[in-house]
Write an enzyme that holds these catalytic residues in place. Structure first.
Site, PDB file in Angstrom:
ATOM      1  N   VAL A 198       1.023  -1.236   0.159  1.00  0.00           N
ATOM      2  CA  VAL A 198       0.088  -0.204  -0.041  1.00  0.00           C
ATOM      3  C   VAL A 198       0.938   1.345  -0.061  1.00  0.00           C
ATOM      4  CG1 VAL A 198      -0.240   0.153   2.668  1.00  0.00           C
ATOM      5  CG2 VAL A 198      -1.879   1.109   1.111  1.00  0.00           C
ATOM      6  N   PHE A 199       0.627   2.181  -0.801  1.00  0.00           N
ATOM      7  CA  PHE A 199       1.321   3.418  -0.987  1.00  0.00           C
ATOM      8  C   PHE A 199       0.548   4.350  -0.180  1.00  0.00           C
ATOM      9  CE2 PHE A 199       2.682   7.582  -2.722  1.00  0.00           C
ATOM     10  CZ  PHE A 199       3.840   7.256  -2.937  1.00  0.00           C
ATOM     11  N   GLY A 200       1.283   5.032   0.954  1.00  0.00           N
ATOM     12  CA  GLY A 200       0.925   6.080   1.658  1.00  0.00           C
ATOM     13  C   GLY A 200       1.456   7.379   1.226  1.00  0.00           C
ATOM     14  N   TYR A 201       0.634   8.690   1.224  1.00  0.00           N
ATOM     15  CA  TYR A 201       0.903   9.895   0.629  1.00  0.00           C
ATOM     16  C   TYR A 201       0.450  10.758   1.776  1.00  0.00           C
ATOM     17  CZ  TYR A 201      -3.773   9.711  -1.148  1.00  0.00           C
ATOM     18  OH  TYR A 201      -5.167   9.584  -0.810  1.00  0.00           O
ATOM     19  N   GLY A 202      -0.367  10.489   2.706  1.00  0.00           N
ATOM     20  CA  GLY A 202      -0.973  11.361   3.497  1.00  0.00           C
ATOM     21  C   GLY A 202      -0.484  10.946   4.863  1.00  0.00           C
ATOM     22  N   SER A 203      -1.624  10.645   5.735  1.00  0.00           N
ATOM     23  CA  SER A 203      -1.212  10.322   7.421  1.00  0.00           C
ATOM     24  C   SER A 203      -0.451   9.047   7.198  1.00  0.00           C
ATOM     25  CB  SER A 203      -2.564  10.373   7.970  1.00  0.00           C
ATOM     26  OG  SER A 203      -3.394   9.349   7.369  1.00  0.00           O
TER      27      SER A 203
ATOM     28  N   GLU B  20      -9.672   4.656   5.704  1.00  0.00           N
ATOM     29  CA  GLU B  20      -9.770   5.501   4.424  1.00  0.00           C
ATOM     30  C   GLU B  20     -11.204   5.571   3.632  1.00  0.00           C
ATOM     31  OE1 GLU B  20      -7.283   7.341   3.819  1.00  0.00           O
ATOM     32  OE2 GLU B  20      -5.888   6.210   4.983  1.00  0.00           O
TER      33      GLU B  20
END
Length: 215
Positions: free
Chosen positions: A11-16, A104
């Site tokens: 999974v790609f995290g770009y925020g929290s 999410e």
């Protein structure tokens, strides 16, 4: 014939997710995406705001979709969306999927894309999308998508919003700090411009508080 090995769940995290990673992570790789912009264009009524006063959090928007909303957006489309690709322990995949789907849930949709990085001075794919690489995207037709907003008004809205997960401004500050630490190449003019405005609002409130106490 034996069964083919199952592709890892990434999974790609770009925020929290950058500063609050998912559980049961067995490896992580900093990298960036192509074809997206990261914007505070998603309302948050369950984490950084309330149903009566939703906050604002980041979402990824496909560039071709953002063109429909970019009238208030002065920032270049070629800003790079940096984040972290997390590989999840396969024995906990179902648990983590359920956790992330709930975390999410407020208007996000699962998408697949490649993750890139600069390796030995050259760009290359470090996580191909065939690896069940998941990213949560706020599509423009979801009810929580608000699109582009004037920057000063957006900054003030974030500055004053609070939800069950805490102050909306702390979310932004944590994200800005995390993006700076990812790689020397990481940059996000939209994020940093908002951060600058929020710091200014903090300083303004401090000055007003000092003046009130002094009187």
């Amino acid at each position: 014939m034996g069964e083919e090995p199952q592709s890892p769940y990434v999974v790609f995290g770009y925020g929290s997710l950058i500063f609050k990673p998912p559980p049961h992570t067995i490896s992580q790789v900093p990298g960036y995406l192509k074809g997206f912009v990261r914007r505070f264009a998603q309302s948050s009524s369950d984490h950084r705001g309330t149903p009566e006063n939703p906050g604002r959090v980041v979402t990824l928007v496909h560039i071709e979709d953002w063109d429909d909303f970019a009238g208030e957006d002065p920032f270049p489309e070629d800003d790079i969306v940096w984040g972290i690709a997390y590989t999840i322990d396969p024995t906990h995949e179902e648990e983590v999927r359920a956790y992330l789907d709930y975390r999410e849930k407020d208007g996000y949709t699962v998408d697949m894309t490649d993750v890139y990085a600069i390796v030995n001075g050259k760009e290359q794919v470090v996580v191909p999308k065939v690896c069940m690489h998941t990213v949560y995207v706020g599509r423009k037709d979801n009810p929580s998508f608000v699109g582009a907003e004037p920057l000063d008004g957006l900054a003030r809205h974030i500055w004053k919003s609070v939800g069950p997960s805490g102050k909306n401004k702390d979310y932004l500050y944590n994200l800005a700090d995390a993006v700076r630490k990812l790689a020397p190449e990481s940059y996000d003019s939209h994020l940093y411009a908002l951060e600058e405005r929020l710091r200014g609002l903090d300083a303004e409130a401090e000055r007003e508080g000092f003046s009130a106490n002094a009187s």
